[in-house]
Design a protein around this motif. Structure first.
Motif, short mmCIF file in Angstrom:
data_model
loop_
_atom_site.label_atom_id
_atom_site.label_comp_id
_atom_site.label_asym_id
_atom_site.label_seq_id
_atom_site.Cartn_x
_atom_site.Cartn_y
_atom_site.Cartn_z
N LEU A 24 0.63 -1.32 -0.04
CA LEU A 24 -0.04 0.10 0.39
C LEU A 24 0.66 1.44 0.47
CD1 LEU A 24 -2.86 1.18 -0.02
CD2 LEU A 24 -2.94 0.98 2.79
N ARG A 25 1.88 1.05 0.98
CA ARG A 25 2.58 2.56 1.49
C ARG A 25 4.27 1.95 1.32
NH1 ARG A 25 0.10 6.25 5.55
NH2 ARG A 25 -0.15 3.89 6.35
N GLY A 26 5.42 2.57 0.70
CA GLY A 26 6.40 2.53 0.51
C GLY A 26 6.94 3.15 2.03
N GLY A 27 7.96 2.34 2.81
CA GLY A 27 8.12 2.66 4.13
C GLY A 27 7.90 2.40 5.33
N HIS A 28 6.64 1.63 5.13
CA HIS A 28 5.66 1.74 6.69
C HIS A 28 5.68 -0.38 6.37
CE1 HIS A 28 4.48 5.84 5.25
NE2 HIS A 28 3.72 5.74 6.77
N ALA A 29 4.88 -0.38 7.46
CA ALA A 29 4.81 -1.85 7.98
C ALA A 29 3.34 -2.99 7.18
CB ALA A 29 4.46 -2.18 9.11
N ASN A 30 3.77 -2.91 6.11
CA ASN A 30 2.14 -3.61 5.31
C ASN A 30 2.65 -4.78 4.67
OD1 ASN A 30 1.82 0.14 3.52
ND2 ASN A 30 0.35 -0.45 5.86
N GLU A 31 2.11 -5.16 4.53
CA GLU A 31 2.42 -6.75 4.06
C GLU A 31 2.17 -6.05 2.22
OE1 GLU A 31 0.06 -5.85 5.34
OE2 GLU A 31 -2.63 -7.48 4.33
N GLN A 32 2.87 -6.99 2.10
CA GLN A 32 2.98 -7.32 0.08
C GLN A 32 2.12 -8.30 -0.79
OE1 GLN A 32 7.73 -7.14 -0.95
NE2 GLN A 32 8.25 -6.05 1.26
N PHE A 33 1.75 -7.92 -1.30
CA PHE A 33 1.25 -9.02 -2.67
C PHE A 33 1.74 -9.19 -3.58
CE2 PHE A 33 -2.72 -8.56 -0.08
CZ PHE A 33 -3.27 -7.08 0.22
N PHE A 34 1.41 -10.51 -3.80
CA PHE A 34 3.05 -10.88 -4.48
C PHE A 34 2.31 -11.34 -6.11
CE2 PHE A 34 7.09 -10.97 -3.17
CZ PHE A 34 7.16 -11.39 -1.83
N GLY A 35 2.74 -11.07 -7.92
CA GLY A 35 2.82 -11.61 -8.55
C GLY A 35 2.58 -13.17 -8.53
N PRO A 36 2.34 -13.93 -9.89
CA PRO A 36 2.54 -15.14 -9.83
C PRO A 36 4.05 -15.55 -10.87
CG PRO A 36 0.73 -14.44 -11.94
CD PRO A 36 1.76 -13.17 -11.16
N GLY A 37 4.78 -14.29 -10.72
CA GLY A 37 6.14 -14.89 -11.18
C GLY A 37 6.60 -14.86 -12.60
N THR A 38 7.89 -14.53 -13.45
CA THR A 38 8.31 -15.00 -14.26
C THR A 38 9.73 -15.92 -14.34
OG1 THR A 38 7.19 -12.95 -15.49
CG2 THR A 38 9.60 -13.74 -16.31
N ARG A 39 9.68 -16.85 -14.86
CA ARG A 39 10.56 -18.36 -15.40
C ARG A 39 11.38 -17.66 -16.00
NH1 ARG A 39 11.87 -21.45 -12.16
NH2 ARG A 39 10.08 -21.80 -10.24
#
Lengths: 114, 114
Positions: B95-110
């Motif tokens: 949500l915001r950089g520099g804060h204690a927020n969890e991260q949401f991930f994409g499915p990835g690229t191999r």
């Protein structure tokens, strides 16, 4: 230096058995702690998070984790393993080092035997 | 549905070629991240951006470059200077950089270098 240690790169349990995945952190200040799960060839998904509201945190899929400050631990448990729990699990800590930074553990791969 | 998309899912590159990995989010998140994942090493931070038109190097930025011209997009270029680029690449946002927020991930690229 801040760090996260996950004991055991691989854990194997039988279906229906207790799941216990260990995570210890080093931090000089109260941390924000997370567990993420990753299924093969996918991104990470948040299981649960600790943000100082309660020491026992319940997450999705029946998982929970307990924050123990005296042991600097945040172990992940589930009373009864299911085949669908087979995945890789990452413990993560957010620490404030003049700006918040997320540090991930090396991961623990959980195998569930039928 | 809100989320993070990464494309392509699989990418092959010849040695000496640059290649760009796409990451798009429609979560209205300010912060975006690129990680590299290798077996047994967890996630290592390549670059991150806390706001549009700004980004910082992570722990392993050498051989990589990024841009953040739009809030929803954070493409990663793997240059020929990256000595061992074969890996699984994950994009994330919070949500915001520099804060204690969890991260949401994409499915990835191999990415595989031939």
């Amino acid at each position: 230096a801040q760090s996260v240690t996950q004991l055991g790169s691989h854990v194997s349990v039988s279906e229906g058995a207790l799941v216990l995945l260990r995570c210890n952190y080093s931090s000089s200040v109260p941390p924000y702690l997370f567990w993420y799960v990753q299924y093969p060839n996918q991104g990470l998904q948040l299981l649960l998070k600790y943000t100082s509201a309660a020491t026992l945190v319940k997450g999705i899929n029946g998982f929970e984790a307990e924050f123990k400050k005296s042991e600097t631990s945040f172990h992940l448990t589930k009373p009864s393993a299911h085949m669908s729990d087979a995945a890789e699990y990452f413990c993560a800590v957010i620490v404030n080092t003049g700006g918040f930074k997320t540090i991930f553990g090396a991961g623990t791969r959980l195998f569930v035997k039928a | 549905d809100g989320g993070i998309t990464q494309s392509p899912k699989y990418l092959f590159r010849k040695e000496g070629q640059n290649v760009t990995l796409s990451c798009e989010q429609n979560l209205n998140h300010d912060a975006m991240y690129w990680y590299r994942q290798d077996p047994g090493q967890g996630l290592r931070l390549i670059y991150y951006s806390q706001i549009v038109n700004d980004f910082q190097k992570g722990d392993i930025a050498e051989g990589y470059s990024v841009s953040r011209e739009k809030k929803e997009s954070f493409p990663l270029t793997v240059t020929s200077a990256q000595k061992n680029p074969t890996a699984f690449y994950l994009c994330a946002s919070s949500l915001r950089g520099g804060h204690a927020n969890e991260q949401f991930f994409g499915p990835g690229t191999r990415l595989t270098v031939l």
